[in-house]
Enzyme design. Sequence first.
Site, PDB file in Angstrom:
ATOM      1  N   THR A 191       4.452  12.314  29.687  1.00 15.67           N
ATOM      2  CA  THR A 191       3.181  12.418  30.408  1.00 15.67           C
ATOM      3  C   THR A 191       2.351  11.152  30.225  1.00 15.67           C
ATOM      4  O   THR A 191       1.725  10.658  31.163  1.00 15.67           O
ATOM      5  CB  THR A 191       2.386  13.636  29.907  1.00 15.67           C
TER       6      THR A 191
ATOM      7  N   ARG B 236      10.915  22.752  21.495  1.00 13.05           N
ATOM      8  CA  ARG B 236       9.502  23.121  21.574  1.00 13.05           C
ATOM      9  C   ARG B 236       8.855  23.039  20.204  1.00 13.05           C
ATOM     10  O   ARG B 236       7.629  23.059  20.082  1.00 13.05           O
ATOM     11  CB  ARG B 236       9.320  24.559  22.106  1.00 13.05           C
TER      12      ARG B 236
END
Length: 734
Positions: free
Chosen positions: A43, A607
């Site tokens: 990102t 995760r």
Amino acid sequence: MADSPIHPPEPAYLARLNPEQRRAVETLDGPVLVLAGAGTGKTRVLTARFAHILLSGRAWPGQVLAVTFTNKAAREMAGRVAAMLDRPAEGLWLGTFHSLCARMLRRHAEAVGLKPNFTILDTDDQNRLLKQVMEAAGIDHRRWPVPAVMGHIQRFKDRGLTPDRVTPAEADSDFAGGKLIELYRDYQARLLAVNAADFGDLLLSVTELLRTDAAVLADYHRKFRFILVDEYQDTNLVQYLWLRLLAQGSKNICCVGDDDQSIYSWRGAEIENILRFEKDFPGAAIIRLERNYRSTAPILAAASHLIANNEGRLGKTLRAAGNDTAGEKVQVLSLWDSDEEARAIGGRIEQFRRDGEQLSEIAVLVRAGFQTRAFEERFVAIGIPYRVVGGAKFYERQEIRDAMAYMRVLHQPADDLAFERIINLPRRGIGDTTLRTFHAHARAHRVPLYATAEALAPSQKGRVREALGELLRNFTRWREQIAGAGHVATVAAMLDESGYTDMWKNDKSPEAPGRLENLRELVRALADFENLAGFLEHVALVMENDEAADGERVSVMTLHAAKGLEFDTVFLPGWEEGLFPNQRALDEGGGRALEEERRLAYVGLTRARRRATISCAANRRIYANWQASIPSRFIDELPEDQIMRIGAEAARRAHAVSAPSWFVPGQRPGRLIEAGAWETAARPARDDALAVGDRVFHQKFGYGRVTLVDGEKVDVSFEKAGEKKLLDRFLEKA
DNA sequence: CGTCGTCTTATTTTT
DNA sequence: TAAGACGACG
């Protein structure tokens, strides 16, 4: 930080990038594929690149096309770009594939036979419409379920196939009585007739337009100088075609993705898109981001080792970037059954809570929705606050959909589906018979239901005529009212004056007050938009679960829902053959599906920042009865030196490894796992091998006979419970 | 038009 | 087992 007098200070958005990230940001010309492993700063790269394009003066905001899959990702990117530019970014073409296509399609609606105010249908409307089409075509919707037919149509759309482009060979010849293409064609015709598009159409129609209309394409080529794409591994064929058409102009397309995280093939995503990138975009620069800033070394090692079992990867190895090379090993828990699994995980979470860990940093990630139930029950019982992410959405609630239908009719009277939904809601005595007459008339004269109702209202009898007349007069009045009173007041008035609000006020069911509250919320939300059109677009494409990520709660969700998220502590229950990898997926997709399941496991593991705990149960209740299960093959694909086995699995390994590895020094097992679990944990591997034909006893299944022995995995034919595959240590010789 | 009972089916679901 | 859908029936 000493200021250098020679070099000008670097822009802030470049300063904190590592060399690969920096290359990904600064390589502006030509096609670029950024292979961004989990937790490698994807990102950051995407937003820095966006900012770099603008701040280096290469393009204006409106000349950059930035595409994401989720609204959340789009919002995040918009926010970060604005922060980097230090001003709100306006005029951006930044959004999801669907919202961007909707924007384009509204501009060119006429070219595809729609009006610019076309409605975007949701799944429910799609199915209702298709059901009507199937009934008209005489296809039994019980034999060929509507959602299944819709699934086929969606797959066509995912692949950029209009009805004309589908070859008969591609339409399964027996499916839907061989009328699949016909149904598809009829369905599309009906969509145009009601001035509506479904999600798939947004992409299909725009792509078809770009394919066939050189002028429109050239326009967009002039417009977009740079294209940015997030989560490229999840694109389907039509999305790929759309991107490729648009990228033919500037050639400056940058796709970011991770082939190891492609988990949506069942929705039409084609991992080949990313694997083929270099061929599709000649001269492409490939940049790998492999420095992981998220997880500890053991977690990364486990994830990498696991995913290395996949073939057909572009190949990347995650490395720990931080100095946190210590880190806890990944724990692998073996438990007796699914209840015990929930107890064990609940117990550990309680312990973490006592140790002062944040519950919001803990997640339980399951393969399938039904698994959440056991955890919910357990968490309720022991008082752990939790939230199930996903599930019923705000705009899928009945009252919201009803109110939306009113607004749709207000905005777009030709919306038959919406009109049909509210014509007799609240009850106005306009029943099936009347509606059927209207349908017949509408079909015969090729006009919308609303126009039909207007035409036929005067010829109706007593009560129907009165009620219908009033409804139609009201709609006319509300439409006139909008200009003066504004859309918020008008909608509020419409819901009241139509009797819809009263319907719920008079409803004595316990949900009624909540529904009224939701309606008020909906009207409040309306105020955020300039007009009804904007709001309807928002609800159709953008509105999502309004569950605020409030407070201290453990998150429980599917692995799919967890993509893109991260937590300190992650529990991965249900790693059993059949459940994960999922048998049904395997049946349908074979080896490819297995690889996707493995990617799902990889997504799950990555995760976790600090701790990952995998578990498997020897018995799981599925539907009515108990199923024996054996540990997932994925467990055996983990690197033995990075994991710690606890329970029966440990006992099994204890044979091979000299020390009992389930023994954790300084930690009494009883504290680590509960007493019940210890029963399982202590159960040793058997030293007297079973043989085919042995009569055996099992705690849950009773007596049976061994039919196959494969190492420690045996098949048993039980007298009552039937055929089961299970681990030999749970059997006694009888 | 609404309710009741029977039948069916049970992975994942960014838009 | 359990929930949801659908059709029959009142």
